[in-house]
Design a protein around this motif. Structure first.
Motif, PDB file in Angstrom:
ATOM      1  N   ASP A  48       0.816  -1.212   0.000  1.00  0.00           N
ATOM      2  CA  ASP A  48       0.000   0.000   0.000  1.00  0.00           C
ATOM      3  C   ASP A  48       0.854   1.269   0.000  1.00  0.00           C
ATOM      4  N   LEU A  49       1.763   1.355  -0.951  1.00  0.00           N
ATOM      5  CA  LEU A  49       2.604   2.547  -1.074  1.00  0.00           C
ATOM      6  C   LEU A  49       1.822   3.697  -1.701  1.00  0.00           C
ATOM      7  N   LEU A  50       2.189   4.893  -1.325  1.00  0.00           N
ATOM      8  CA  LEU A  50       1.686   6.078  -2.014  1.00  0.00           C
ATOM      9  C   LEU A  50       2.561   6.308  -3.237  1.00  0.00           C
ATOM     10  N   VAL A  51       1.953   6.516  -4.379  1.00  0.00           N
ATOM     11  CA  VAL A  51       2.680   6.703  -5.638  1.00  0.00           C
ATOM     12  C   VAL A  51       2.415   8.119  -6.137  1.00  0.00           C
ATOM     13  N   PHE A  52       3.451   8.943  -6.122  1.00  0.00           N
ATOM     14  CA  PHE A  52       3.316  10.343  -6.517  1.00  0.00           C
ATOM     15  C   PHE A  52       3.587  10.479  -8.013  1.00  0.00           C
ATOM     16  N   ASN A  53       2.587  10.935  -8.740  1.00  0.00           N
ATOM     17  CA  ASN A  53       2.683  11.045 -10.194  1.00  0.00           C
ATOM     18  C   ASN A  53       3.459  12.287 -10.637  1.00  0.00           C
ATOM     19  N   ASN A  54       4.029  12.174 -11.836  1.00  0.00           N
ATOM     20  CA  ASN A  54       4.639  13.310 -12.527  1.00  0.00           C
ATOM     21  C   ASN A  54       5.615  14.079 -11.640  1.00  0.00           C
ATOM     22  N   THR A  55       6.622  13.361 -11.132  1.00  0.00           N
ATOM     23  CA  THR A  55       7.666  13.978 -10.317  1.00  0.00           C
ATOM     24  C   THR A  55       8.912  14.174 -11.174  1.00  0.00           C
ATOM     25  N   THR A  56       9.541  15.331 -11.052  1.00  0.00           N
ATOM     26  CA  THR A  56      10.721  15.643 -11.864  1.00  0.00           C
ATOM     27  C   THR A  56      11.946  15.887 -10.993  1.00  0.00           C
ATOM     28  N   HIS A  93      12.026  12.509 -15.508  1.00  0.00           N
ATOM     29  CA  HIS A  93      10.824  12.043 -14.817  1.00  0.00           C
ATOM     30  C   HIS A  93      11.184  10.840 -13.949  1.00  0.00           C
ATOM     31  N   ILE A  94      10.971  10.986 -12.657  1.00  0.00           N
ATOM     32  CA  ILE A  94      11.485  10.007 -11.693  1.00  0.00           C
ATOM     33  C   ILE A  94      10.373   9.422 -10.832  1.00  0.00           C
ATOM     34  N   PRO A  95      10.606   8.244 -10.254  1.00  0.00           N
ATOM     35  CA  PRO A  95       9.641   7.670  -9.312  1.00  0.00           C
ATOM     36  C   PRO A  95       9.757   8.321  -7.936  1.00  0.00           C
ATOM     37  N   PHE A  96       8.624   8.499  -7.288  1.00  0.00           N
ATOM     38  CA  PHE A  96       8.551   9.037  -5.929  1.00  0.00           C
ATOM     39  C   PHE A  96       7.475   8.242  -5.200  1.00  0.00           C
ATOM     40  N   LEU A  97       7.893   7.470  -4.208  1.00  0.00           N
ATOM     41  CA  LEU A  97       7.003   6.593  -3.471  1.00  0.00           C
ATOM     42  C   LEU A  97       7.103   6.880  -1.977  1.00  0.00           C
ATOM     43  N   ALA A  98       6.065   6.535  -1.237  1.00  0.00           N
ATOM     44  CA  ALA A  98       6.087   6.717   0.218  1.00  0.00           C
ATOM     45  C   ALA A  98       5.251   5.633   0.883  1.00  0.00           C
ATOM     46  N   TRP A  99       5.622   5.315   2.109  1.00  0.00           N
ATOM     47  CA  TRP A  99       4.845   4.377   2.927  1.00  0.00           C
ATOM     48  C   TRP A  99       4.775   4.925   4.348  1.00  0.00           C
ATOM     49  N   PHE A 100       3.592   4.915   4.916  1.00  0.00           N
ATOM     50  CA  PHE A 100       3.396   5.356   6.299  1.00  0.00           C
ATOM     51  C   PHE A 100       2.672   4.265   7.072  1.00  0.00           C
ATOM     52  N   SER A 101       3.217   3.922   8.215  1.00  0.00           N
ATOM     53  CA  SER A 101       2.480   3.006   9.069  1.00  0.00           C
ATOM     54  C   SER A 101       1.225   3.721   9.557  1.00  0.00           C
ATOM     55  N   PRO A 102       0.146   3.002   9.845  1.00  0.00           N
ATOM     56  CA  PRO A 102      -1.073   3.645  10.350  1.00  0.00           C
ATOM     57  C   PRO A 102      -0.801   4.475  11.601  1.00  0.00           C
ATOM     58  N   GLU A 103       0.110   3.978  12.456  1.00  0.00           N
ATOM     59  CA  GLU A 103       0.433   4.713  13.683  1.00  0.00           C
ATOM     60  C   GLU A 103       1.148   6.020  13.380  1.00  0.00           C
ATOM     61  N   PHE A 104       2.053   5.987  12.381  1.00  0.00           N
ATOM     62  CA  PHE A 104       2.758   7.218  12.027  1.00  0.00           C
ATOM     63  C   PHE A 104       1.767   8.266  11.547  1.00  0.00           C
ATOM     64  N   ALA A 105       0.867   7.861  10.662  1.00  0.00           N
ATOM     65  CA  ALA A 105      -0.121   8.801  10.131  1.00  0.00           C
ATOM     66  C   ALA A 105      -0.997   9.351  11.252  1.00  0.00           C
ATOM     67  N   LEU A 106      -1.442   8.462  12.155  1.00  0.00           N
ATOM     68  CA  LEU A 106      -2.328   8.887  13.241  1.00  0.00           C
ATOM     69  C   LEU A 106      -1.611   9.823  14.204  1.00  0.00           C
ATOM     70  N   GLN A 107      -0.416   9.432  14.638  1.00  0.00           N
ATOM     71  CA  GLN A 107       0.294  10.197  15.661  1.00  0.00           C
ATOM     72  C   GLN A 107       0.867  11.503  15.121  1.00  0.00           C
ATOM     73  N   ASN A 108       1.043  11.597  13.798  1.00  0.00           N
ATOM     74  CA  ASN A 108       1.573  12.833  13.200  1.00  0.00           C
ATOM     75  C   ASN A 108       0.494  13.617  12.460  1.00  0.00           C
ATOM     76  N   ASN A 109      -0.770  13.245  12.717  1.00  0.00           N
ATOM     77  CA  ASN A 109      -1.920  13.986  12.182  1.00  0.00           C
ATOM     78  C   ASN A 109      -1.957  14.054  10.661  1.00  0.00           C
ATOM     79  N   LEU A 110      -1.561  12.963   9.995  1.00  0.00           N
ATOM     80  CA  LEU A 110      -1.600  12.910   8.535  1.00  0.00           C
ATOM     81  C   LEU A 110      -2.869  12.201   8.074  1.00  0.00           C
ATOM     82  N   ASP A 111      -3.537  12.782   7.115  1.00  0.00           N
ATOM     83  CA  ASP A 111      -4.740  12.198   6.524  1.00  0.00           C
ATOM     84  C   ASP A 111      -4.311  11.402   5.283  1.00  0.00           C
TER      85      ASP A 111
END
Length: 543
Positions: free
Chosen positions: A266-274, A480-498
């Motif tokens: 369940d990675l976040l995939v950021f489109n159109n990154t340069t 044009h490069i790949p940019f991916l991210a992964w956040f544990s549910p706890e990281f998102a919750l504790q750091n107030n990320l939606d």
């Protein structure tokens, strides 16, 4: 005839050498001219016919300045040997030896440089460089008495200049228009362009007075403790990719399964990154600097703190682990480790190491780090060419047949794509291993992973290979490069990320290396006068 060739006066030597440079070393230049002709509807072919004469006259004029007794042979032997290597890189890979390429070459280590050696490059060097250099060494160059030599040289240079002016008198506007429409032309002339680029590099890095060092973000403060209910420190691992282009990622619509290892994470995939540049020597310091690509200046970047330094000012625990050619100064002020190619590990062969060696080293670091907010950077070898086949173990050789050689221009298109795709798939495996380790640390840390490549790669499109093209002319394969991210549910919750908001933002895309500085600070809850919330990707989705 042979006896005449064994003995030449200085003017004959100069003219014959200029002819050789035009007819052999400047084949890439004429390829660029041909490309310009092909894309232009109406071309004056008489003007085109003058181009080789113009180049011979110009090089003869310039070479005359260096045909001086005791200087001629050592200077032109060295120039010919260097030009032979430049010619091969331009002819086979479409490389352009501008300032950025010279910088990249200077910062390349021995192991990395050796990957470009193969029987084709060695044979080319012998035929176009060593043999002509030997003939220069053997030829008897006759010089007249000083006054007569100066006079004859002056007349020769005037004759060459007259030829240039005569051509310009008839076709000046043609040269001006053709040059404007084909900006790569002047960058392809050997040896003048790479000499100019080298002189610029030496001037900026060794002759100019260094700028006074400027510390940034000394006011940086970590506000994590102020977040409600946060009871664990943050642990972020940033994986800096090497030579990965977005168009070969299944996440971006590529038809091959190059992201099968992380598919379930369940990675976040950021489109159109340069990227900020097309080579590591530019992109790596630029992506971590306060400056954006448009205003990036290497001298200033070296003379001021980057985002890693600002994180350090804020008390973040930092570590840089490197399996590439070094951090290009980014990690100089923090604890860092450059993997030794002779490292006693099953992942190293004495020349290079598979990126699994970084995962193993990450295990050691995770076992020792303190329970405080931490950022660990893994600088992987990724997809560095041309020896792509050396970037993945045999058990990760999924796409076959692949290109098991460094002279990649002699592989079929499908073989080259297969071997490059194997590097992307292996990097995907490395990312999955990093995420799995972060999941195991969830009892001690709130964990997250970022992956961003430094630049892309050309694989024969439009005759270009590798990377390092001038940014203004670089194809999307290199920017044009790949940019991916992964956040544990706890990281998102504790750091107030939606996370729902972030997924929408990632799909919308439109980001670049320019966003990294502020996004890293924001992700680690750092406040500072150097932080700009508008450039922070994650600030837009913070509850």
């Amino acid at each position: 005839m042979l006896s005449r060739l064994k003995s030449l006066n200085s003017l004959q030597f100069t003219f014959i050498l200029a002819l050789y440079y035009v007819c052999v070393f400047n084949i890439p230049f004429f390829n660029v001219v041909k490309h310009g002709i092909d894309k232009q509807a109406d071309v004056n072919m008489l003007f085109i016919a003058t181009v080789p004469f113009f180049l011979v006259f110009a090089l003869s004029f310039v070479f005359s300045l260096f045909t001086l007794k005791y200087l001629t042979k050592p200077f032109f032997i060295l120039l010919t040997l260097i030009s032979a290597n430049v010619f091969f890189a331009e002819f086979q890979y479409g490389a352009v030896f501008d300032y950025g390429m010279i910088e990249n070459l200077v910062q390349t280590n021995q192991s990395e440089a050796s990957t470009y050696l193969n029987w084709v490059s060695i044979l080319s060097f012998i035929v176009t460089g060593v043999l002509p250099a030997f003939l220069i060494y053997k030829v008897n160059i006759r010089y007249k008495p000083f006054a007569k030599e100066v006079l004859s040289k002056a007349l020769f240079m005037l004759a060459m200049l007259a030829g240039i002016l005569l051509i310009a008198a008839f076709y000046y506007e043609n040269y001006l228009a053709f040059g404007r429409n084909n900006s790569l032309i002047k960058r392809s002339i050997i040896p003048t362009y790479f000499i100019g680029s080298t002189a610029k590099f030496i001037n900026l890095n060794y002759l100019q007075t260094p700028l006074e060092y400027q510390q940034l973000g000394l006011d940086a403060s970590n506000t994590s403790s102020k977040l409600e209910q946060k009871d664990k420190p943050n642990l972020v691992v940033m994986v800096v990719g090497e030579t990965a282009r977005a168009m070969n990622y299944a996440y971006y619509g590529y038809q091959q399964p190059t992201n099968s290892h992380t598919q379930e994470q369940d990675l976040l995939v950021f489109n159109n990154t340069t990227s900020c540049g097309t080579a590591t020597a530019v992109s790596l310091p630029c992506m971590f600097s306060r400056m954006d690509r448009q205003d990036y200046d290497e001298r200033r970047a070296k003379a001021q703190d980057n985002v890693i330094d600002v994180l350090s000012h804020a008390g973040i625990q930092l570590q840089w682990l490197d399996n590439d050619s070094g951090c290009k100064g980014v990690c100089n002020n923090i604890k860092h480790l450059l993997i030794d190619n002779t490292h006693k590990s099953k992942w190293c062969n004495g020349e290079s190491c598979y990126d699994q060696v970084l995962v193993d080293e990450l295990d050691h670091q995770l076992a020792d780090i303190s329970a405080k907010d931490t950022v660990i950077v893994l600088h992987i070898l990724g997809s560095h060419g041309p020896t792509y086949y050396q970037r993945y173990p045999v058990e990760h050789r999924f796409f076959t047949p692949d290109c098991q050689r460094s002279d990649i221009q002699n592989c079929t298109k499908s073989e080259l794509l297969n071997t490059y795709n194997n590097t992307i798939l292996y990097t995907d495996y490395i990312i999955s291993q990093v995420v799995n380790r972060l999941k195991r640390e969830s009892n001690k840390f709130d964990t997250a992973m970022l992956y961003m490549s430094d630049h892309g790669e050309s694989l024969g499109e439009s005759g270009l290979y590798l990377h390092g093209a001038p940014y203004a002319l670089a194809p999307k394969e290199q920017t044009h490069i790949p940019f991916l991210a992964w956040f544990s549910p706890e990281f998102a919750l504790q750091n107030n990320l939606d996370l729902t908001c972030l997924k929408k933002q990632a799909a919308a895309g439109g980001f670049s290396h320019d966003n990294l500085f502020d996004s890293l600070l924001g992700l680690m809850n750092i406040t500072s006068e150097v932080y700009q919330a508008k450039a922070d990707i994650f600030a837009r989705c913070r509850r």
